[in-house]
Design a protein around this motif. Structure first.
Motif, PDB file in Angstrom:
ATOM      1  N   THR A   1       9.493  -0.634  18.801  1.00 22.63           N
ATOM      2  CA  THR A   1       9.489  -2.086  18.609  1.00 22.63           C
ATOM      3  C   THR A   1       8.345  -2.508  17.697  1.00 22.63           C
ATOM      4  O   THR A   1       8.524  -3.320  16.788  1.00 22.63           O
ATOM      5  CB  THR A   1       9.384  -2.812  19.966  1.00 22.63           C
TER       6      THR A   1
ATOM      7  N   THR B   1       8.784  -4.246  14.028  1.00 24.91           N
ATOM      8  CA  THR B   1       8.128  -5.521  13.751  1.00 24.91           C
ATOM      9  C   THR B   1       7.209  -5.415  12.536  1.00 24.91           C
ATOM     10  O   THR B   1       7.172  -6.320  11.699  1.00 24.91           O
ATOM     11  CB  THR B   1       7.349  -5.995  14.986  1.00 24.91           C
TER      12      THR B   1
ATOM     13  N   ARG C   1      10.389 -11.251   8.822  1.00 25.49           N
ATOM     14  CA  ARG C   1      10.660 -11.641  10.214  1.00 25.49           C
ATOM     15  C   ARG C   1      12.064 -12.208  10.433  1.00 25.49           C
ATOM     16  O   ARG C   1      12.263 -13.100  11.244  1.00 25.49           O
ATOM     17  CB  ARG C   1       9.620 -12.655  10.711  1.00 25.49           C
ATOM     18  N   ASP C   2      13.045 -11.638   9.712  1.00 31.16           N
ATOM     19  CA  ASP C   2      14.421 -12.110   9.894  1.00 31.16           C
ATOM     20  C   ASP C   2      15.197 -11.267  10.904  1.00 31.16           C
ATOM     21  O   ASP C   2      16.360 -11.521  11.163  1.00 31.16           O
ATOM     22  CB  ASP C   2      15.168 -12.159   8.559  1.00 31.16           C
ATOM     23  N   GLY C   3      14.557 -10.258  11.495  1.00 31.83           N
ATOM     24  CA  GLY C   3      15.214  -9.420  12.489  1.00 31.83           C
ATOM     25  C   GLY C   3      16.005  -8.274  11.890  1.00 31.83           C
ATOM     26  O   GLY C   3      16.741  -7.588  12.600  1.00 31.83           O
TER      27      GLY C   3
ATOM     28  N   ASP D   1       9.443  -5.306   9.383  1.00 25.33           N
ATOM     29  CA  ASP D   1      10.231  -6.518   9.133  1.00 25.33           C
ATOM     30  C   ASP D   1       9.312  -7.622   8.610  1.00 25.33           C
ATOM     31  O   ASP D   1       8.955  -8.554   9.314  1.00 25.33           O
ATOM     32  CB  ASP D   1      10.938  -6.947  10.420  1.00 25.33           C
TER      33      ASP D   1
ATOM     34  N   SER E   1      19.542  -3.691  11.719  1.00 20.48           N
ATOM     35  CA  SER E   1      19.183  -4.707  12.708  1.00 20.48           C
ATOM     36  C   SER E   1      18.237  -4.097  13.737  1.00 20.48           C
ATOM     37  O   SER E   1      18.130  -2.870  13.864  1.00 20.48           O
ATOM     38  CB  SER E   1      20.434  -5.227  13.411  1.00 20.48           C
ATOM     39  N   ARG E   2      17.563  -4.959  14.465  1.00 21.97           N
ATOM     40  CA  ARG E   2      16.698  -4.477  15.542  1.00 21.97           C
ATOM     41  C   ARG E   2      17.528  -3.654  16.542  1.00 21.97           C
ATOM     42  O   ARG E   2      17.081  -2.613  17.006  1.00 21.97           O
ATOM     43  CB  ARG E   2      16.022  -5.648  16.253  1.00 21.97           C
ATOM     44  N   SER E   3      18.742  -4.086  16.844  1.00 18.39           N
ATOM     45  CA  SER E   3      19.561  -3.348  17.815  1.00 18.39           C
ATOM     46  C   SER E   3      19.989  -1.994  17.257  1.00 18.39           C
ATOM     47  O   SER E   3      20.047  -1.015  18.007  1.00 18.39           O
ATOM     48  CB  SER E   3      20.763  -4.175  18.265  1.00 18.39           C
TER      49      SER E   3
END
Length: 116
Positions: free
Chosen positions: A37, A41, A47-49, A44, A105-107
């Protein structure tokens, strides 16, 4: 499996490279999800994910990507031939971008870590 091993390998190396000033705040090695994580972060920047190719290329992660992604061909992902000759950031993008929208994506990033 290979994809998640790649992400875990890169987390330690790349987190140290991209967050040198925040070493005191780095999550313990025993918590790989927190390290992943923190790495996501830090990469990124807008900060758009999502991690796009520009963010991957702009990071100091490319050296670690070159070492970590060589020969990695996850099941259901791009073939070794498709990855051959790609710059490190593009190779990493191809490995983790499961829905082929040209961003991670974060996921997608966390799924690669969780699959380990």
């Amino acid at each position: 499996m290979i994809r998640s091993a790649l992400v875990f390998t890169l987390c330690g190396v790349a987190l140290a490279a991209t967050l040198p000033a925040a070493q005191a705040q780095t999550p313990p090695a025993a918590d790989p999800a927190a390290r992943a994580t923190a790495l996501f972060t830090s990469l990124d920047r807008n900060r758009d994910g999502f991690l796009d190719i520009g963010e991957l290329e702009a990071s100091e992660l490319t050296v670690a990507l070159e070492r970590g992604s060589r020969g990695a061909t996850p099941q259901g992902g791009p073939s070794r031939a498709e990855l051959e000759g790609l710059p490190p950031a593009q190779r990493f993008l191809r490995l983790l971008d499961r829905n082929n929208d040209r961003r991670i994506s974060r996921s997608e990033f966390m799924s690669a870590v969780a699959a380990r």
